[in-house]
Design an enzyme around this catalytic site. Sequence first.
Site, PDB file in Angstrom:
ATOM      1  N   GLU A  34       0.969  -1.228   0.017  1.00  0.00           N
ATOM      2  CA  GLU A  34      -0.185   0.000  -0.293  1.00  0.00           C
ATOM      3  C   GLU A  34       0.885   1.208  -0.069  1.00  0.00           C
ATOM      4  OE1 GLU A  34      -3.335   0.983  -0.378  1.00  0.00           O
ATOM      5  OE2 GLU A  34      -2.122   2.621  -0.282  1.00  0.00           O
ATOM      6  N   GLY A 179     -19.866  19.303 -12.831  1.00  0.00           N
ATOM      7  CA  GLY A 179     -20.218  17.902 -12.611  1.00  0.00           C
ATOM      8  C   GLY A 179     -21.235  17.571 -11.996  1.00  0.00           C
ATOM      9  N   VAL A 269     -15.655  15.312 -12.159  1.00  0.00           N
ATOM     10  CA  VAL A 269     -16.333  14.912 -13.507  1.00  0.00           C
ATOM     11  C   VAL A 269     -15.868  13.344 -13.739  1.00  0.00           C
ATOM     12  CG1 VAL A 269     -15.882  17.221 -14.713  1.00  0.00           C
ATOM     13  CG2 VAL A 269     -13.900  15.738 -14.732  1.00  0.00           C
ATOM     14  N   ALA A 319     -17.573   0.677  -3.886  1.00  0.00           N
ATOM     15  CA  ALA A 319     -16.928  -0.011  -2.811  1.00  0.00           C
ATOM     16  C   ALA A 319     -17.434  -1.620  -2.598  1.00  0.00           C
ATOM     17  CB  ALA A 319     -17.000   0.901  -1.475  1.00  0.00           C
ATOM     18  N   HIS A 443     -45.073  -1.898  10.952  1.00  0.00           N
ATOM     19  CA  HIS A 443     -45.947  -0.688  10.972  1.00  0.00           C
ATOM     20  C   HIS A 443     -45.569   0.162  12.327  1.00  0.00           C
ATOM     21  CE1 HIS A 443     -48.627   2.373   9.781  1.00  0.00           C
ATOM     22  NE2 HIS A 443     -49.179   2.451  11.242  1.00  0.00           N
TER      23      HIS A 443
END
Length: 468
Positions: A34, A179, A269, A319, A443
Site C-alpha cells: 500500500e 459535474g 467529472v 466500494a 408498521h
Amino acid sequence: MSAPRNVLVLGSGPAGYVCAIRLAQLGQAVTVVEKERLGGTCLHVGCIPSKALIAAGALLERIRRAGTMGIEVGELTVDVQKLVAWKAGLVERLSGGIGSLFEKHGIRVVPGAARIVDRHTVEVTAGGAVSRLAADDLVIATGSGPAPLPGFDFDGAHVWSSTEALAPDRVPEHLLVIGAGYIGLELGFLYHSLGSRVTVVEFTEGALPGQDRDCVKVIERSLKKRKIALHTRSAARGYAVKKKGLEVTVEGADGTATTIACDQILCTVGRLPSTAGLGLENAGLVPGDGGFLTVDSRMRTAVPNIYAIGDVAGQPMLAHKGSREGLVCAGVIAGRPEEYDARCVPAVIFTSPEMAAVGLGEAEAKAHGREVRVGQFPFAALGRALAMQETEGFVKVVADARTDELLGVQMVGPEVTELIAEAALAIELGATAEDVARTIHAHPTLPEALMEAAESVHGLAVHVFPRR
Ligand code: FAD
C-alpha cells in the site's frame, strides 16, 4: 490440502483489504502493498469521510426544520476545524481497525508504491528505498483517482477535487461544482447545508446522468427549492483569478460563453482507473476500454496468475462491488469454485433527499426486451415518513409483466440508501413483486413503502387512491 499460495495484493481499498482478509481466512500467505494508508479511497477520501460530513449536514437540516415540531433552537454555527477533526478521527479509527484485522490474520503489510517487474515479481519503492517481492499470484486492487478537466488543474487552492472538499479549512461563500454526478451533487448538497451558495455546471441534459429520470426530477426539484442553480448542457471551459475571487467561463449548448463568479471550484467529472506506473506492460497486461483491466467472472486477467478487482477492474466503481470481487478472487485463488454472479449491485446516492437503485430501470428493462409492469408509492402517503417530516419522493418497483419477477427498484426519499438492501435481497433471491407485497412489513416503518409499491404493481396499494 494443497500448500498455501503466496499472494501479493496491490492496494488496500475495500477491494484489496477484503480480498486479503478472505485469502488469510482460506489459509493463504498474504502480503499487501500500500502506497498510502490502509483503507484506500473509500476510507480516507471517499465513502466514509463524505458520509460522515453529510451526516453532519443532514443533522443541521433536521435541526433547522425542527421549528414546525415546536422545537426552537438558537442560531446554529459550524466549527469547520472541529467537524473535520471529528471526521478524521473516525477515519483513523477505521483505518487502525483494518491494521488490527491484518495483524490478527497474519497478513504482512509492505508500505510503498508497487510496480510489476514480471508476472511473479513486484518492486516496491518507499522513501527512496527499493525492494523486491515474489509471489505465486498478484491481485491488482489499485483503485481509481479523480479525472482531470482541461483548464481546471487540481491545485488544492482554487480548484478542489473531492479529496480537498472533504477536508476544508473554511466553508466557501460560493462553491461552483463542475459535474452533477453523484459525487458532485452529494458534496453540493453538503456545502449548501453548511451555508455555501452552490452552483452546479453539468455537461449533459440533467443531473445524475444514467439514473432513473423520475427519481432525478425529485432531486432537481430539491436543488431548486434550496436555490442551488443547476446549469445543464453547459461546459466549464476555464477560470480566471480576479481581485474578489474566481470567474469561471461556462459555454452553453448554443456556444455562447458566460462567466460565473465564485470563490471556490470543485471539479468532479468522474474517476479514472489507477494503472499509471504500475508496470502492467512488464507482465503483458494491456488495459482495455476506459483504461480498466479486463477480467472474467473469476476476476482473472489475461495473465493466468494475475487478478484484478475493484475500481481498476471496471464499472460500477463502487466500494461494495469491489469488496464482492475481492471475496470471489480470494476464493478462486484458494481453489474454490467461486464466480462473480451477482444479479444486481445496489447504487446509493446521499443527496437530499437520498436516492438509491438496484436492478433494471423501467426503460432499461424494456430495452432488454422485457414487458414490464411498474408500481409506485409516494412517501407522502406513509405515516412514518410524515412523522419524520420527510415526505419527498417515492419507491418504484419494476416487475416482469409475465412472470411478476422483480427486475428493479428505484427509490428517492428518506433513508432509501438503507431501504434498498431489502430490494437487492429480493432480486438476488429471485422474488416476485407479489412475494414482496405479501411479506409482512412492520408498521410504522419506511420499508412499508417498498411493500406498497410492490402491491401497486398489481394496482393493489392500499394507501393511495384507486386508478380510474
Ligand atoms: P481504492 O479504494 O481506490 O483503493 C486503492 C488503493 O490502492 C489505495 O489505497 C491506493 O493508495 C493503493 N495504490 C494505488 N496504486 C498503488 C501502487 N502502485 N502501489 C501500492 N498501492 C497502490 N462508493 C460507494 O460504494 N459508496 C459511496 O458512498 C461512495 N462514495 C464516494 C465518495 C467519494 C468522494 C469518492 C471519491 C468515491 C466514493 N465511492 C463510493 C467510490 C469508492 O470510494 C470506490 O469505488 C472504492 O474506494 C474502490 O475501491 P478499490 O479498493 O477498488 O480502490
